[in-house]
Design a protein around this motif. Sequence first.
Motif, PDB file in Angstrom:
ATOM      1  N   GLN A 261      -0.144   1.524   1.870  1.00 39.77           N
ATOM      2  CA  GLN A 261      -1.215   0.967   2.718  1.00 39.77           C
ATOM      3  C   GLN A 261      -0.852  -0.478   3.061  1.00 39.77           C
ATOM      4  OE1 GLN A 261      -3.683   3.344   3.239  1.00 39.77           O
ATOM      5  NE2 GLN A 261      -2.370   4.597   1.905  1.00 39.77           N
ATOM      6  N   ILE A 262      -0.488  -0.724   4.315  1.00 45.96           N
ATOM      7  CA  ILE A 262      -0.042  -2.066   4.692  1.00 45.96           C
ATOM      8  C   ILE A 262      -0.730  -2.499   5.986  1.00 45.96           C
ATOM      9  CG2 ILE A 262       1.935  -3.508   5.311  1.00 45.96           C
ATOM     10  CD1 ILE A 262       3.668  -1.784   3.555  1.00 45.96           C
ATOM     11  N   SER A 263      -1.599  -3.500   5.863  1.00 45.57           N
ATOM     12  CA  SER A 263      -2.264  -4.080   7.036  1.00 45.57           C
ATOM     13  C   SER A 263      -1.372  -5.178   7.618  1.00 45.57           C
ATOM     14  CB  SER A 263      -3.608  -4.678   6.620  1.00 45.57           C
ATOM     15  OG  SER A 263      -3.390  -5.808   5.774  1.00 45.57           O
ATOM     16  N   ASP A 264      -1.786  -5.724   8.742  1.00 46.40           N
ATOM     17  CA  ASP A 264      -1.036  -6.846   9.328  1.00 46.40           C
ATOM     18  C   ASP A 264      -0.989  -8.028   8.362  1.00 46.40           C
ATOM     19  OD1 ASP A 264      -0.631  -5.344  11.583  1.00 46.40           O
ATOM     20  OD2 ASP A 264      -2.181  -6.343  12.784  1.00 46.40           O
ATOM     21  N   ASP A 265      -2.100  -8.289   7.687  1.00 44.42           N
ATOM     22  CA  ASP A 265      -2.132  -9.392   6.716  1.00 44.42           C
ATOM     23  C   ASP A 265      -1.221  -9.125   5.528  1.00 44.42           C
ATOM     24  OD1 ASP A 265      -3.909 -10.801   8.267  1.00 44.42           O
ATOM     25  OD2 ASP A 265      -5.698 -10.220   7.128  1.00 44.42           O
ATOM     26  N   ASP A 266      -1.200  -7.861   5.071  1.00 42.22           N
ATOM     27  CA  ASP A 266      -0.301  -7.488   3.968  1.00 42.22           C
ATOM     28  C   ASP A 266       1.149  -7.741   4.377  1.00 42.22           C
ATOM     29  OD1 ASP A 266      -2.468  -6.539   2.457  1.00 42.22           O
ATOM     30  OD2 ASP A 266      -2.223  -4.492   3.199  1.00 42.22           O
ATOM     31  N   LEU A 267       1.500  -7.310   5.583  1.00 40.77           N
ATOM     32  CA  LEU A 267       2.874  -7.478   6.062  1.00 40.77           C
ATOM     33  C   LEU A 267       3.245  -8.956   6.117  1.00 40.77           C
ATOM     34  CD1 LEU A 267       5.448  -6.189   7.161  1.00 40.77           C
ATOM     35  CD2 LEU A 267       4.440  -6.249   9.446  1.00 40.77           C
ATOM     36  N   ALA A 268       2.321  -9.765   6.608  1.00 42.32           N
ATOM     37  CA  ALA A 268       2.583 -11.208   6.695  1.00 42.32           C
ATOM     38  C   ALA A 268       2.828 -11.799   5.302  1.00 42.32           C
ATOM     39  CB  ALA A 268       1.413 -11.916   7.375  1.00 42.32           C
ATOM     40  N   LEU A 269       2.059 -11.342   4.296  1.00 39.59           N
ATOM     41  CA  LEU A 269       2.247 -11.825   2.929  1.00 39.59           C
ATOM     42  C   LEU A 269       3.609 -11.428   2.376  1.00 39.59           C
ATOM     43  CD1 LEU A 269      -1.164 -11.207   1.077  1.00 39.59           C
ATOM     44  CD2 LEU A 269      -0.035 -13.399   1.473  1.00 39.59           C
ATOM     45  N   LEU A 270       4.016 -10.183   2.624  1.00 41.80           N
ATOM     46  CA  LEU A 270       5.315  -9.715   2.146  1.00 41.80           C
ATOM     47  C   LEU A 270       6.447 -10.531   2.754  1.00 41.80           C
ATOM     48  CD1 LEU A 270       4.710  -5.846   2.365  1.00 41.80           C
ATOM     49  CD2 LEU A 270       4.876  -7.193   0.260  1.00 41.80           C
ATOM     50  N   SER A 289      -0.297  10.509  -1.567  1.00 43.33           N
ATOM     51  CA  SER A 289      -0.717   9.114  -1.700  1.00 43.33           C
ATOM     52  C   SER A 289      -0.667   8.347  -0.384  1.00 43.33           C
ATOM     53  CB  SER A 289       0.175   8.406  -2.729  1.00 43.33           C
ATOM     54  OG  SER A 289       0.029   8.992  -3.999  1.00 43.33           O
ATOM     55  N   GLY A 290       0.130   8.823   0.562  1.00 41.93           N
ATOM     56  CA  GLY A 290       0.240   8.115   1.837  1.00 41.93           C
ATOM     57  C   GLY A 290       1.691   7.851   2.203  1.00 41.93           C
ATOM     58  N   PHE A 291       1.883   7.110   3.289  1.00 36.99           N
ATOM     59  CA  PHE A 291       3.219   6.880   3.840  1.00 36.99           C
ATOM     60  C   PHE A 291       3.517   5.393   3.927  1.00 36.99           C
ATOM     61  CE2 PHE A 291       1.288  10.552   6.137  1.00 36.99           C
ATOM     62  CZ  PHE A 291       1.996  11.559   5.497  1.00 36.99           C
ATOM     63  N   CYS A 292       4.582   4.974   3.286  1.00 38.28           N
ATOM     64  CA  CYS A 292       5.022   3.587   3.433  1.00 38.28           C
ATOM     65  C   CYS A 292       5.688   3.427   4.803  1.00 38.28           C
ATOM     66  CB  CYS A 292       6.027   3.255   2.328  1.00 38.28           C
ATOM     67  SG  CYS A 292       6.734   1.609   2.438  1.00 38.28           S
ATOM     68  N   PRO A 293       5.262   2.437   5.613  1.00 31.91           N
ATOM     69  CA  PRO A 293       5.825   2.260   6.963  1.00 31.91           C
ATOM     70  C   PRO A 293       7.182   1.545   6.904  1.00 31.91           C
ATOM     71  CG  PRO A 293       4.147   0.612   6.572  1.00 31.91           C
ATOM     72  CD  PRO A 293       4.175   1.469   5.334  1.00 31.91           C
ATOM     73  N   VAL A 294       8.207   2.258   6.484  1.00 31.16           N
ATOM     74  CA  VAL A 294       9.505   1.660   6.176  1.00 31.16           C
ATOM     75  C   VAL A 294      10.116   0.942   7.377  1.00 31.16           C
ATOM     76  CG1 VAL A 294      11.890   2.194   5.534  1.00 31.16           C
ATOM     77  CG2 VAL A 294       9.985   3.248   4.286  1.00 31.16           C
ATOM     78  N   GLU A 295      10.098   1.589   8.534  1.00 28.32           N
ATOM     79  CA  GLU A 295      10.745   0.963   9.699  1.00 28.32           C
ATOM     80  C   GLU A 295      10.026  -0.326  10.094  1.00 28.32           C
ATOM     81  OE1 GLU A 295      13.717   0.775  12.773  1.00 28.32           O
ATOM     82  OE2 GLU A 295      13.545   1.815  10.845  1.00 28.32           O
ATOM     83  N   ARG A 296       8.711  -0.319  10.014  1.00 29.81           N
ATOM     84  CA  ARG A 296       7.942  -1.529  10.346  1.00 29.81           C
ATOM     85  C   ARG A 296       8.309  -2.663   9.389  1.00 29.81           C
ATOM     86  NH1 ARG A 296       1.643  -2.335   9.479  1.00 29.81           N
ATOM     87  NH2 ARG A 296       1.274  -4.191  10.740  1.00 29.81           N
ATOM     88  N   GLN A 299      11.962  -3.867  10.177  1.00 36.93           N
ATOM     89  CA  GLN A 299      12.044  -4.682  11.401  1.00 36.93           C
ATOM     90  C   GLN A 299      11.423  -6.058  11.207  1.00 36.93           C
ATOM     91  OE1 GLN A 299      13.964  -3.899  13.803  1.00 36.93           O
ATOM     92  NE2 GLN A 299      14.324  -1.791  13.136  1.00 36.93           N
ATOM     93  N   ALA A 300      10.485  -6.164  10.259  1.00 36.58           N
ATOM     94  CA  ALA A 300       9.865  -7.464   9.986  1.00 36.58           C
ATOM     95  C   ALA A 300      10.711  -8.319   9.044  1.00 36.58           C
ATOM     96  CB  ALA A 300       8.471  -7.254   9.385  1.00 36.58           C
ATOM     97  N   GLY A 301      11.772  -7.710   8.482  1.00 34.38           N
ATOM     98  CA  GLY A 301      12.650  -8.461   7.595  1.00 34.38           C
ATOM     99  C   GLY A 301      12.350  -8.305   6.114  1.00 34.38           C
ATOM    100  N   VAL A 302      11.494  -7.347   5.760  1.00 35.78           N
ATOM    101  CA  VAL A 302      11.180  -7.100   4.341  1.00 35.78           C
ATOM    102  C   VAL A 302      12.301  -6.269   3.727  1.00 35.78           C
ATOM    103  CG1 VAL A 302       9.558  -6.011   2.729  1.00 35.78           C
ATOM    104  CG2 VAL A 302       8.699  -7.205   4.771  1.00 35.78           C
ATOM    105  N   ASN A 303      12.721  -6.638   2.524  1.00 33.05           N
ATOM    106  CA  ASN A 303      13.723  -5.851   1.812  1.00 33.05           C
ATOM    107  C   ASN A 303      13.061  -4.601   1.234  1.00 33.05           C
ATOM    108  OD1 ASN A 303      16.390  -5.450   0.528  1.00 33.05           O
ATOM    109  ND2 ASN A 303      15.250  -5.746  -1.370  1.00 33.05           N
TER     110      ASN A 303
END
Length: 443
Positions: A261-270, A289-296, A299-303
Amino acid sequence: MPNRAAPLDLLLLPTWLVPVEPAGVILKEHALGIRDGIIAYIGPREAALRLECTEVRELPGVLLSPGLINAHGHAAMTLFRGLADDLPLMTWLENHIWPAEARWVTEAFVRDGTDLAIAEQLKGGITCFSDMYFYPDAAAERVHESGMRAQITVPVLDFPIPGARDADEALHKGVELYNDLRHHPRIAIAFGPHAPYTVGDENLEKIRVLADELDAAIHMHVHETAFEVQQAVEQTAERPLQRLARLGLLGPRFQAVHMTQISDDDLALLVETNTSVVHCPESNLKLASGFCPVERLWQAGVNVAVGTDGAASNNDLDLLGETRTAALLAKAVAGSATALDAHRALRMATLNGARALGLEACVGSLELGKAADITAFDLSGLAQQPIYDPVSQLIYATGRDCVQHVWVAGKQLLDNRTLTRMNEADLIARAQAWGQRIGGTNE
């Protein structure tokens, strides 16, 4: 200078050599040389054959890659494989797994279960794994004996667990284990607060202080389900990841496992904290449990690394299969056939895993000066033909039964699909004995 001229201990001559770094490179007619457990030569085959070597191994039809890195699992839970299948996460945990752990988990259980997991992982081409389970000292002992590489995380919860009456005892024992193994060449000790819903602020703050003092990693299940996030928001008006950021836990040493579960705010924190995410697609699929948005994330630069999770919820420790699932799932979730291509998928299972565990200076790619943690995949079989791109064939058409050889720190732990330090028949007998006890049968 004298060292540079010393003979190589081993020269490997594969058909393909995939270093992972630089990205996308496939070397043909190349060789890899090992000296004192370190990669000492990568270069043209012809030049390599003129070098002085103690042993030369011809590997026709073989792709040589960095050893696979399983960035999340619960090794000893191999002994609970298939115990409570086809149930949602909290029902599975609260009604089946936690009661089974309370009844059965001892140091002997952890030793036997970890041995079984190590053997399964080695046979699947995994050279390094992250383990989060009880009696971490017993798990570390088995890793030491096996010759494998691992991050052992010290489990911390707000209630009693096997091996620790409370969080303070778990942390005290964890610091002792860290000090005992701080110079171990193959074992790193990290802290493993179980999840935001099982560890309160006070204990998380203690963990943060200790991790900062020791420069140790923190490994934690985070945002595994929508229910977990929804419940946290209802109770505290704060998403779990926000809470972890407020407490100062996020950062390059933090390993956020699951993150479905990753919101825009979560992504920004990561992104802002340079936190790594460990993706466990098959466990997440099986527990719905759900799907991790791996490509997103990518592309944002998260390892993003990949893990199998435990065999009680997967039900195997097959990282090659896990990586294939990750690549396919990433395309469906992103709605794009170009998402997580085969080369990036292999990178996720090797160098990204090393980076998540803080080991990228030592392992994760085939580069001069890195430890010789290497897997040899046999692509000569019928199911891999014809071969246009060997990395695509590895990810999309190859199973772990094609793992032929495995080296960790230059020591061969799998030779022609046979374990060199472990007795497979003995491992099976021990696992079956536990199965009969736990299952209540005497067959």
